[in-house]
Every structure is written in structure tokens, then in C-alpha cells.
Design a protein around this motif. Structure first.
Motif, short mmCIF file in Angstrom:
data_model
loop_
_atom_site.label_atom_id
_atom_site.label_comp_id
_atom_site.label_asym_id
_atom_site.label_seq_id
_atom_site.Cartn_x
_atom_site.Cartn_y
_atom_site.Cartn_z
N GLY A 63 49.98 38.14 36.89
CA GLY A 63 50.27 37.39 35.69
C GLY A 63 49.24 36.33 35.38
O GLY A 63 49.10 35.92 34.21
N LEU A 64 48.51 35.86 36.37
CA LEU A 64 47.48 34.85 36.13
C LEU A 64 46.40 35.35 35.18
O LEU A 64 45.81 34.58 34.42
N ALA A 65 46.13 36.66 35.22
CA ALA A 65 45.06 37.23 34.38
C ALA A 65 45.39 37.14 32.90
O ALA A 65 44.49 37.25 32.06
N LEU A 66 46.66 36.94 32.56
CA LEU A 66 47.07 36.90 31.16
C LEU A 66 47.26 35.49 30.66
O LEU A 66 47.72 35.28 29.53
N MET A 67 46.91 34.49 31.46
CA MET A 67 47.14 33.09 31.10
C MET A 67 45.84 32.38 30.75
O MET A 67 44.80 32.65 31.35
N HIS A 68 45.93 31.45 29.81
CA HIS A 68 44.79 30.59 29.53
C HIS A 68 44.78 29.47 30.58
O HIS A 68 45.78 29.24 31.28
N PRO A 69 43.66 28.75 30.72
CA PRO A 69 43.58 27.70 31.76
C PRO A 69 44.69 26.67 31.61
O PRO A 69 44.93 26.14 30.52
N GLY A 111 33.56 35.95 35.98
CA GLY A 111 33.20 36.92 34.96
C GLY A 111 34.36 37.23 34.03
O GLY A 111 35.47 36.71 34.15
N ASP A 112 34.09 38.12 33.07
CA ASP A 112 35.06 38.46 32.03
C ASP A 112 36.34 39.05 32.61
O ASP A 112 36.31 39.99 33.40
N GLY A 113 37.47 38.50 32.20
CA GLY A 113 38.76 39.04 32.59
C GLY A 113 39.22 38.68 33.98
O GLY A 113 40.29 39.10 34.41
N ASN A 166 42.47 46.19 31.52
CA ASN A 166 42.36 46.61 30.13
C ASN A 166 43.52 45.99 29.35
O ASN A 166 44.21 45.12 29.87
N ASP A 167 43.74 46.47 28.13
CA ASP A 167 44.79 45.87 27.30
C ASP A 167 46.19 46.14 27.84
O ASP A 167 47.16 45.50 27.41
N HIS A 168 46.31 47.07 28.76
CA HIS A 168 47.63 47.42 29.30
C HIS A 168 47.85 46.93 30.73
O HIS A 168 48.98 46.59 31.10
N LEU A 169 46.81 46.88 31.56
CA LEU A 169 46.98 46.67 33.00
C LEU A 169 46.30 45.40 33.48
O LEU A 169 45.16 45.10 33.13
N ALA A 222 53.61 25.38 63.61
CA ALA A 222 53.22 26.79 63.65
C ALA A 222 52.51 27.12 62.33
O ALA A 222 52.77 26.49 61.30
N TYR A 223 51.63 28.12 62.37
CA TYR A 223 50.82 28.47 61.20
C TYR A 223 50.91 29.97 60.94
O TYR A 223 50.89 30.77 61.88
N GLY A 224 51.01 30.33 59.64
CA GLY A 224 51.17 31.73 59.31
C GLY A 224 50.30 32.16 58.16
O GLY A 224 49.82 31.33 57.36
N VAL A 225 50.09 33.48 58.05
CA VAL A 225 49.27 34.03 56.98
C VAL A 225 49.82 35.39 56.57
O VAL A 225 50.37 36.14 57.39
N GLY A 226 49.72 35.70 55.28
CA GLY A 226 50.16 36.97 54.74
C GLY A 226 49.48 37.23 53.42
O GLY A 226 48.58 36.49 52.99
N LEU A 227 49.90 38.30 52.71
CA LEU A 227 49.23 38.72 51.47
C LEU A 227 50.26 39.20 50.46
O LEU A 227 51.25 39.85 50.82
N THR A 228 50.04 38.85 49.20
CA THR A 228 50.83 39.38 48.10
C THR A 228 49.91 40.12 47.13
O THR A 228 48.86 39.59 46.76
N ILE A 229 50.28 41.33 46.75
CA ILE A 229 49.53 42.06 45.72
C ILE A 229 50.51 42.40 44.59
O ILE A 229 51.69 42.68 44.84
N GLY A 230 50.02 42.35 43.36
CA GLY A 230 50.90 42.59 42.23
C GLY A 230 50.20 43.27 41.08
O GLY A 230 48.96 43.28 41.00
N ALA A 231 51.00 43.83 40.19
CA ALA A 231 50.47 44.50 39.00
C ALA A 231 51.43 44.29 37.84
O ALA A 231 52.66 44.19 38.02
N LEU A 232 50.87 44.21 36.63
CA LEU A 232 51.63 44.17 35.39
C LEU A 232 51.11 45.27 34.48
O LEU A 232 49.89 45.42 34.32
N TYR A 233 52.03 46.02 33.88
CA TYR A 233 51.61 47.08 32.96
C TYR A 233 52.38 46.91 31.65
O TYR A 233 53.61 46.99 31.61
N LYS A 234 51.62 46.65 30.59
CA LYS A 234 52.21 46.47 29.26
C LYS A 234 52.32 47.83 28.59
O LYS A 234 51.33 48.43 28.15
N VAL A 235 53.54 48.35 28.53
CA VAL A 235 53.77 49.66 27.92
C VAL A 235 53.51 49.59 26.42
O VAL A 235 52.84 50.45 25.84
N ASN A 236 54.07 48.56 25.78
CA ASN A 236 53.86 48.30 24.36
C ASN A 236 54.23 46.85 24.11
O ASN A 236 54.45 46.09 25.05
N ASP A 237 54.29 46.45 22.86
CA ASP A 237 54.60 45.06 22.55
C ASP A 237 56.01 44.65 22.96
O ASP A 237 56.32 43.45 23.04
#
Length: 449
Positions: A63-69, A111-113, A166-169, A222-237
């Protein structure tokens, strides 16, 4: 003072429940419904509809990719109400108010996007504080007291990177880095009749305190580490799909310098531990979330989300390593099972200045409805299942906005069989029980650059 019974299990439950601000204090086990007031107001249903840096970095970094600063600063007051029966009737906790600060940000990078952002949140003092005087018991002890205490400081940072393909992903990833400090205790102290020799006086009849249970009250990091990966797909408006996977967060061990201890082995036999160093690993579970966000009209958003949380792999058993007699480790059974969660949220743009939202979340209970599981988790029950939320955002102009949220988790009670309370001391009527209800109130300030 036999009947230390599942004492160790209860302390392990306190550690597990308090160790992560997320869920000791939330609907989903010990995981918070959401970080930031937008996520709370939406009932946690933000995987397909992140709207600020906090909801994106913690729930779906794509979701960060779709936000302005922008930047967001959140402060939340958490107010749980807890009760338990340690063996002498139901009592409540004496600590009921906690703070949850959070900061999130996002800005262009590389870079762009492509954007860089993240979130940081922390809690302090989370836990319970039970103290109960104990009357004289059938074995002739003239009374004493039972004490159960847990406290934790937890900080998580999630630096994130995201890209609009792209415009969808859009895709994104967060590195989850966490630190925690904990201290825990659950002990029964009874005053036993004794005769002592006092210099210049001679023999004196008195009573001496005799304690049993687990006392891991020296704070440990104690100290820990992990990873989150995510995706958003805009089917239409109208329709957007979201998905995230959070890997297990692996932690270094919590270590405690402690005196003598007592617990119970899986076969039910008691075990004693000498003074020395005790330790245990508490890892955060892997989880998957899938969501869909629908806009029936441009001003109205409906978000639905489902989650699976793998508690069984992290909290079915908790191993405490240390100088136990005859063994180097005592596996304490917490019996947690995997959890299914459903989140629903809706938002309506009243005008260009005001947004209002509401949410509902339901989660299956990670603590099974068995006497052993209820008794093992009396000290900190993560058992609430239904919560409602409300929130609003006001756009104040010049880039500033204010967001508020309220959450109420409805009270839930679990009760075991008679005689199952950790310190029942032979009283067949004392059943282990846990009750939990929650409220939270939050305020968030945002700024668009």
C-alpha cells in the motif's frame, strides 16, 4: 504445598500473552487488531485498503506504493479488564491502563514508482498484577498470599520498500525488527509454623514464609526479526484485492537469573529447579491475510479480510531451560491452537473534510475450551473473540489531518472443571477461570508533504 500444578504453564501464558503488544491486548490472541487509528477504526480490515503509512507498513507494505509522501503519529490508550481464579475466588488485575505510541512515514526512493517507508510502535508495562491474601487452609498453614505479575516493554520497527508495478499491481516488503523486555512471576507463599532460635532469647514459636511456583521477575531483553511481503491488485475502480504473508519472527531467548523454582512435567509429576539461569524462546507466529476492498460508490468503502494465524507452532508448548532436577528443560503446555480471524470495515466520505468509519472483528479462540488449557492460561487470557470499532478523520487543511478511533472487545469468560485452579490446594470447588474485556481510545495526527 503440593498443587503447584500448572503453575509453570500459567506463567508461560503470561509471558506469551504479554510479550507482544499485539496480542496480549487484542482480539486476535495477543496481536493487536491494528496499528494506527485508521486501522483500528476499520476493525483491522486494511490488507486490501491501507490508507496511511502505519496501516500499510504493519499490515500490507504494498500500500505504500500508492501513497504520496506523508507521516503519521498515533497515540493509543489501551484499557483491558481482566479477572482470574488462582484458587481462592475470582480477583481482578490491579494494572489496567497502557499506552501504545506509533509513527509511520512514506517517501519516494530509488526511482520511478518505488517508495521507502515504515512504521515503529511500542508498548510498556503490559501485563497483569494479581495479589490475593490466602486464608488458613486444611493443611494447617495459617494463611499467606498468591501473587501473579507480568510486565513487558515491546518495540517493533518495520522499514519497508514498495513498488507500483503498473496501473493494477503494487508489491511491497517490510523487515520486522523487534525488541522486548519482560519480567514474570506466579507464586504461592504460605506461612508455616516454625520454631527458631534467637540469640539471647532462645526458642521462639513463629511462622516462616514458604514459597512455591515460578518467579522470573528479573527483567530480560530479547530481540527478534521477521519479514512481511504483500501485494495489492486493482481489478477496476470498484474492486481491489490484497494479500500478505508474515513469516515467523524468531527471537533470541529471554534469560532470567532466578532463585529456586517449581513446576510440573507433562506427566503431571512436580519438578524443582535450583537457583541459577532460566531461559525460553518466544517466537511470533507466521500468518496469512487475504482481503477485498469494494467501493459501491466513490465515497463509500467496504473492506473484508480473513486471516490465519499459526499459534500452534509457537504456543502449543513453551520450553523453560534451566537447572531443573533430573532434566535441563521443562516443557509447559499452553495448548494454543491456530486461529481464524474475520475483519469487516467500512468508511464513508461525508464531505471533503470528514470521513467516518466503523468495523467489526471476530476471531476463533486460540485457547481451547479444556480445563488444562484454561488453567494454563489463567494469568493472561487472550480469549476475547468479538470487537466493534468506530473512527473518524478530519482533514484540517494545509496537509494536516486528525484521526480518532475507539475499540470495544466484548467480555468473554472461560471456566474449567472444579478443582482445576492453579492453587486450589485440594478445594474441589475452585475452578480455573479467565475473563477478559477490552477498550481502547486513540488519536492520530497526519501530515501530507
Amino acid at each position: 504445598m503440593k498443587k503447584t500444578k500448572i503453575l509453570g504453564c500459567a506463567v508461560a501464558a503470561a509471558i506469551a500473552a504479554a510479550a507482544f503488544s499485539g496480542s496480549a491486548f487484542a482480539t486476535n490472541g495477543y496481536q493487536l487488531i491494528g496499528i494506527g487509528q485508521y486501522a483500528v477504526g476499520m476493525g483491522g480490515a486494511v490488507v486490501a485498503a491501507p490508507d496511511d503509512p502505519l496501516s500499510a507498513a504493519i499490515s500490507n507494505p504494498a500500500g505504500l506504493a500508492l501513497m504520496h509522501p506523508q507521516a503519521a503519529f498515533s497515540a493509543q490508550v489501551f484499557n483491558p479488564t481482566r479477572k482470574t481464579n488462582m484458587g481462592f475466588g475470582e480477583i481482578g488485575s490491579h494494572s489496567n491502563v497502557y499506552g501504545i505510541p506509533a509513527i509511520g512515514w512514506v517517501a519516494p526512493a530509488f526511482g520511478d514508482g518505488i517508495v521507502f517507508g515504515g512504521g515503529v510502535y511500542g508498548t510498556s508495562g503490559l501485563g497483569v498484577n494479581y495479589l490475593q491474601n490466602v486464608p488458613a487452609n486444611p493443611r494447617g498453614f495459617p494463611g499467606g498470599y498468591a501473587q501473579a505479575y507480568s510486565s513487558i516493554t515491546f518495540i517493533q520497527m518495520a522499514p519497508s520498500i514498495a513498488m507500483k508495478v503498473n496501473d493494477h499491481l503494487a508489491v511491497g516488503a517490510s523487515l520486522n525488527i523487534a525488541a522486548e523486555q519482560g519480567s514474570f512471576q506466579q507464586t504461592l507463599t504460605q506461612f508455616a509454623p516454625a520454631t527458631v532460635i534467637q540469640p539471647g532469647v532462645g526458642q521462639v514459636n513463629t511462622v516462616v514464609p514458604v514459597s512455591s511456583g515460578l518467579n522470573l521477575s528479573t527483567p530480560s531483553w530479547a530481540y527478534g526479526v521477521g519479514l512481511t511481503i504483500g501485494a495489492l491488485y486493482k481489478v477496476n475502480d470498484m474492486v481491489t484485492l490484497g494479500a500478505t504473508y508474515k513469516s515467523p519472527m524468531i527471537f533470541t531467548p529471554l534469560t532470567f537469573q532466578a532463585g529456586t523454582q517449581s513446576a510440573q512435567l507433562p506427566d503431571g509429576s512436580p519438578v524443582q529447579g535450583a537457583s541459577g539461569q532460566y531461559s525460553g524462546h518466544l517466537n511470533y507466529p507466521q500468518q496469512i491475510a487475504l482481503g477485498i476492498a469494494i467501493r459501491p460508490i466513490s465515497r463509500w468503502l467496504v473492506s473484508i479480510e480473513g486471516q490465519w494465524i499459526n499459534w500452534h507452532n509457537t504456543l502449543n508448548n513453551f520450553n523453560i531451560y534451566g537447572p531443573w532436577q533430573g532434566t535441563g528443560v521443562v516443557p509447559l503446555g499452553l495448548h494454543w491452537q491456530n486461529q481464524w480471524v474475520a475483519n469487516f470495515g467500512t468508511q464513508y466520505d461525508v464531505n471533503n473534510w470528514l470521513q467516518v468509519r466503523a468495523g467489526y472483528t471476530w476471531g476463533s479462540n486460540p485457547v481451547p475450551n479444556t480445563s488444562a488449557a484454561i488453567a494454563a492460561n489463567t494469568i493472561f487470557p487472550a480469549i476475547v473473540q468479538n470487537a466493534i470499532t468506530f473512527g473518524a478523520t478530519q482533514k484540517l487543511g494545509m496537509g494536516w489531518k486528525l484521526t480518532e478511533a475507539y475499540m470495544h472487545a466484548f467480555s468473554n469468560t472461560m471456566t474449567g472443571a472444579p478443582g482445576s485452579a492453579p492453587f486450589a490446594l485440594g478445594d474441589p470447588q475452585q475452578a480455573a477461570s479467565s475473563t477478559l474485556a477490552e477498550n481502547s481510545y486513540g488519536l492520530q495526527v497526519g501530515y501530507d508533504f
